[in-house]
Design a protein around this motif. Sequence first.
Motif, PDB file in Angstrom:
ATOM      1  N   VAL A  14       0.820  -1.212   0.000  1.00 17.22           N
ATOM      2  CA  VAL A  14       0.000   0.000   0.000  1.00 17.22           C
ATOM      3  C   VAL A  14       0.853   1.260   0.000  1.00 17.22           C
ATOM      4  O   VAL A  14       0.562   2.210  -0.727  1.00 17.22           O
ATOM      5  CB  VAL A  14      -0.976   0.004   1.195  1.00 17.22           C
ATOM      6  N   CYS A  15       1.912   1.305   0.821  1.00 17.45           N
ATOM      7  CA  CYS A  15       2.705   2.527   0.879  1.00 17.45           C
ATOM      8  C   CYS A  15       4.196   2.217   0.898  1.00 17.45           C
ATOM      9  O   CYS A  15       4.603   1.057   0.768  1.00 17.45           O
ATOM     10  CB  CYS A  15       2.303   3.390   2.079  1.00 17.45           C
ATOM     11  N   PHE A  16       4.996   3.249   1.087  1.00 17.27           N
ATOM     12  CA  PHE A  16       6.447   3.114   0.979  1.00 17.27           C
ATOM     13  C   PHE A  16       7.049   2.214   2.050  1.00 17.27           C
ATOM     14  O   PHE A  16       8.183   1.759   1.908  1.00 17.27           O
ATOM     15  CB  PHE A  16       7.098   4.502   1.054  1.00 17.27           C
ATOM     16  N   ASN A 158      -3.897  11.632   3.100  1.00 21.45           N
ATOM     17  CA  ASN A 158      -2.537  12.176   3.151  1.00 21.45           C
ATOM     18  C   ASN A 158      -1.747  11.858   1.880  1.00 21.45           C
ATOM     19  O   ASN A 158      -0.595  12.279   1.741  1.00 21.45           O
ATOM     20  CB  ASN A 158      -1.793  11.669   4.388  1.00 21.45           C
ATOM     21  N   GLY A 159      -2.342  11.111   0.960  1.00 21.12           N
ATOM     22  CA  GLY A 159      -1.687  10.831  -0.313  1.00 21.12           C
ATOM     23  C   GLY A 159      -0.473   9.936  -0.216  1.00 21.12           C
ATOM     24  O   GLY A 159       0.322   9.850  -1.160  1.00 21.12           O
ATOM     25  N   THR A 160      -0.327   9.217   0.900  1.00 20.03           N
ATOM     26  CA  THR A 160       0.830   8.336   1.071  1.00 20.03           C
ATOM     27  C   THR A 160       0.431   6.919   0.678  1.00 20.03           C
ATOM     28  O   THR A 160       0.138   6.069   1.526  1.00 20.03           O
ATOM     29  CB  THR A 160       1.339   8.378   2.526  1.00 20.03           C
ATOM     30  N   ALA A 161       0.379   6.684  -0.604  1.00 21.43           N
ATOM     31  CA  ALA A 161      -0.011   5.382  -1.121  1.00 21.43           C
ATOM     32  C   ALA A 161       0.590   5.174  -2.496  1.00 21.43           C
ATOM     33  O   ALA A 161       0.919   6.136  -3.205  1.00 21.43           O
ATOM     34  CB  ALA A 161      -1.531   5.253  -1.191  1.00 21.43           C
ATOM     35  N   SER A 162       0.706   3.930  -2.876  1.00 22.16           N
ATOM     36  CA  SER A 162       1.292   3.589  -4.165  1.00 22.16           C
ATOM     37  C   SER A 162       0.326   3.914  -5.297  1.00 22.16           C
ATOM     38  O   SER A 162      -0.890   4.010  -5.102  1.00 22.16           O
ATOM     39  CB  SER A 162       1.640   2.102  -4.194  1.00 22.16           C
ATOM     40  N   MET A 198       6.610  10.000  -2.346  1.00 22.88           N
ATOM     41  CA  MET A 198       5.411   9.210  -2.645  1.00 22.88           C
ATOM     42  C   MET A 198       4.181  10.101  -2.717  1.00 22.88           C
ATOM     43  O   MET A 198       3.328   9.923  -3.611  1.00 22.88           O
ATOM     44  CB  MET A 198       5.217   8.110  -1.606  1.00 22.88           C
ATOM     45  N   THR A 199       4.079  11.076  -1.819  1.00 16.50           N
ATOM     46  CA  THR A 199       2.928  11.972  -1.826  1.00 16.50           C
ATOM     47  C   THR A 199       2.883  12.801  -3.100  1.00 16.50           C
ATOM     48  O   THR A 199       1.816  12.972  -3.711  1.00 16.50           O
ATOM     49  CB  THR A 199       2.966  12.889  -0.594  1.00 16.50           C
ATOM     50  N   MET A 200       4.024  13.297  -3.527  1.00 15.08           N
ATOM     51  CA  MET A 200       4.068  14.080  -4.763  1.00 15.08           C
ATOM     52  C   MET A 200       3.683  13.228  -5.965  1.00 15.08           C
ATOM     53  O   MET A 200       2.935  13.687  -6.845  1.00 15.08           O
ATOM     54  CB  MET A 200       5.464  14.678  -4.944  1.00 15.08           C
ATOM     55  N   GLU A 201       4.180  12.004  -6.026  1.00 12.07           N
ATOM     56  CA  GLU A 201       3.836  11.116  -7.135  1.00 12.07           C
ATOM     57  C   GLU A 201       2.340  10.822  -7.153  1.00 12.07           C
ATOM     58  O   GLU A 201       1.706  10.785  -8.219  1.00 12.07           O
ATOM     59  CB  GLU A 201       4.625   9.819  -7.025  1.00 12.07           C
ATOM     60  N   PHE A 202       1.763  10.629  -5.967  1.00  7.51           N
ATOM     61  CA  PHE A 202       0.329  10.342  -5.874  1.00  7.51           C
ATOM     62  C   PHE A 202      -0.481  11.539  -6.366  1.00  7.51           C
ATOM     63  O   PHE A 202      -1.418  11.384  -7.160  1.00  7.51           O
ATOM     64  CB  PHE A 202      -0.028  10.010  -4.425  1.00  7.51           C
ATOM     65  N   ILE A 203      -0.119  12.732  -5.916  1.00  8.83           N
ATOM     66  CA  ILE A 203      -0.840  13.935  -6.332  1.00  8.83           C
ATOM     67  C   ILE A 203      -0.709  14.154  -7.837  1.00  8.83           C
ATOM     68  O   ILE A 203      -1.695  14.459  -8.527  1.00  8.83           O
ATOM     69  CB  ILE A 203      -0.316  15.161  -5.564  1.00  8.83           C
ATOM     70  N   GLU A 204       0.504  13.998  -8.341  1.00  9.58           N
ATOM     71  CA  GLU A 204       0.748  14.216  -9.769  1.00  9.58           C
ATOM     72  C   GLU A 204      -0.145  13.337 -10.640  1.00  9.58           C
ATOM     73  O   GLU A 204      -0.639  13.778 -11.692  1.00  9.58           O
ATOM     74  CB  GLU A 204       2.214  13.956 -10.086  1.00  9.58           C
ATOM     75  N   GLU A 205      -0.369  12.115 -10.201  1.00  7.42           N
ATOM     76  CA  GLU A 205      -1.229  11.210 -10.963  1.00  7.42           C
ATOM     77  C   GLU A 205      -2.700  11.462 -10.675  1.00  7.42           C
ATOM     78  O   GLU A 205      -3.543  11.404 -11.584  1.00  7.42           O
ATOM     79  CB  GLU A 205      -0.871   9.756 -10.633  1.00  7.42           C
ATOM     80  N   ALA A 206      -3.042  11.764  -9.435  1.00  8.00           N
ATOM     81  CA  ALA A 206      -4.447  11.943  -9.054  1.00  8.00           C
ATOM     82  C   ALA A 206      -5.110  13.074  -9.825  1.00  8.00           C
ATOM     83  O   ALA A 206      -6.283  12.977 -10.211  1.00  8.00           O
ATOM     84  CB  ALA A 206      -4.550  12.194  -7.550  1.00  8.00           C
ATOM     85  N   VAL A 207      -4.381  14.167 -10.063  1.00  6.51           N
ATOM     86  CA  VAL A 207      -4.985  15.318 -10.743  1.00  6.51           C
ATOM     87  C   VAL A 207      -5.361  15.000 -12.190  1.00  6.51           C
ATOM     88  O   VAL A 207      -6.129  15.747 -12.805  1.00  6.51           O
ATOM     89  CB  VAL A 207      -4.055  16.550 -10.698  1.00  6.51           C
ATOM     90  N   LYS A 208      -4.851  13.905 -12.718  1.00  9.21           N
ATOM     91  CA  LYS A 208      -5.198  13.504 -14.084  1.00  9.21           C
ATOM     92  C   LYS A 208      -6.540  12.793 -14.150  1.00  9.21           C
ATOM     93  O   LYS A 208      -7.086  12.592 -15.238  1.00  9.21           O
ATOM     94  CB  LYS A 208      -4.113  12.585 -14.654  1.00  9.21           C
ATOM     95  N   HIS A 209      -7.087  12.396 -12.990  1.00  4.22           N
ATOM     96  CA  HIS A 209      -8.254  11.515 -12.984  1.00  4.22           C
ATOM     97  C   HIS A 209      -9.453  12.054 -12.219  1.00  4.22           C
ATOM     98  O   HIS A 209     -10.564  11.555 -12.414  1.00  4.22           O
ATOM     99  CB  HIS A 209      -7.864  10.161 -12.382  1.00  4.22           C
TER     100      HIS A 209
END
Length: 288
Positions: A14-16, A158-162, A198-209
């Motif tokens: 689930v997370c790092f 908190n966006g801390t997830a894969s 991990m949080t930045m990667e999650f946000i970067e992808e989430a805003v696309k969806h």
Amino acid sequence: MSDDRGAEVTSCDVCFRHCDLKKGDTGFCGARIGLSDSVVPSNYGRITSLALDPIEKKPLHRFYPGSKILSAGSYGCNLRCPFCQNSEISWGEEARNIAVTSETITPEELVSIAERQQKNGNIGIAFTYNEPLIGYEFVRDTAKLSHGFGMKNVIVSNGTASLSVLDELVPYIDAMNIDLKCFDADVYSKVLGGSLEMTMEFIEEAVKHAHVELTCLIVPGLNDSPEKMREMTAWIASLKDGKDIPFHVSRFFPCFHMTDRPATPVSMVYELAEVARESLNYVYTGNC
């Protein structure tokens, strides 16, 4: 995989943290448990909090403003924020106790409750209060049903997830509010027990969806640097439709394990909001 004594060990993805769990072991978050060949949520359907809230309380200011949403929380969290405002269900001693006593309901039952609240202005379900992504299976299953009834689904996280967790959820999630707690990798790791990367990667992808709004709680002496705020909001602006991502600058009050400093001065919140407006079009202040 086996440990030194030959016991089967399964890694949680689930997370790092990638907790290695033997059968019956509980992960760092307190809400995932090892089986012989898998890791499953121990908090599936375990509801500790349920309330019909204004959507702005999530906070979401540009997603169906003026509406209400049924907020549901479970228990457990994969961060260790010393200023946690929901410590009784996240990672304090109370959270360990409530894990035993919390009520269990099915996705069907939660959707039924949400549907009955439509007459009171409810537009759907918000998975919130604790960290919902550590029990993403319940979120996924419930949100899928909720969509079938034409309702909206929201995650406050908190966006801390894969990204694999995000992939499971994006077909059913309409909006998210994600805490971007600071823009300092050392603070994220040493103070919050998290991973800024991990949080930045999650946000970067989430805003696309989905519709995404971001929140930063300003804690004096921790993340109140105008330079770091400028760096953070410039990064947000670089994302997909980034300049239009709503950003909430929120005021800290002493609580939980962080009572060693005063509440954030209102003037500081307003100052940092002005810095954020250099890069972003929609900046809001909270708890002022």
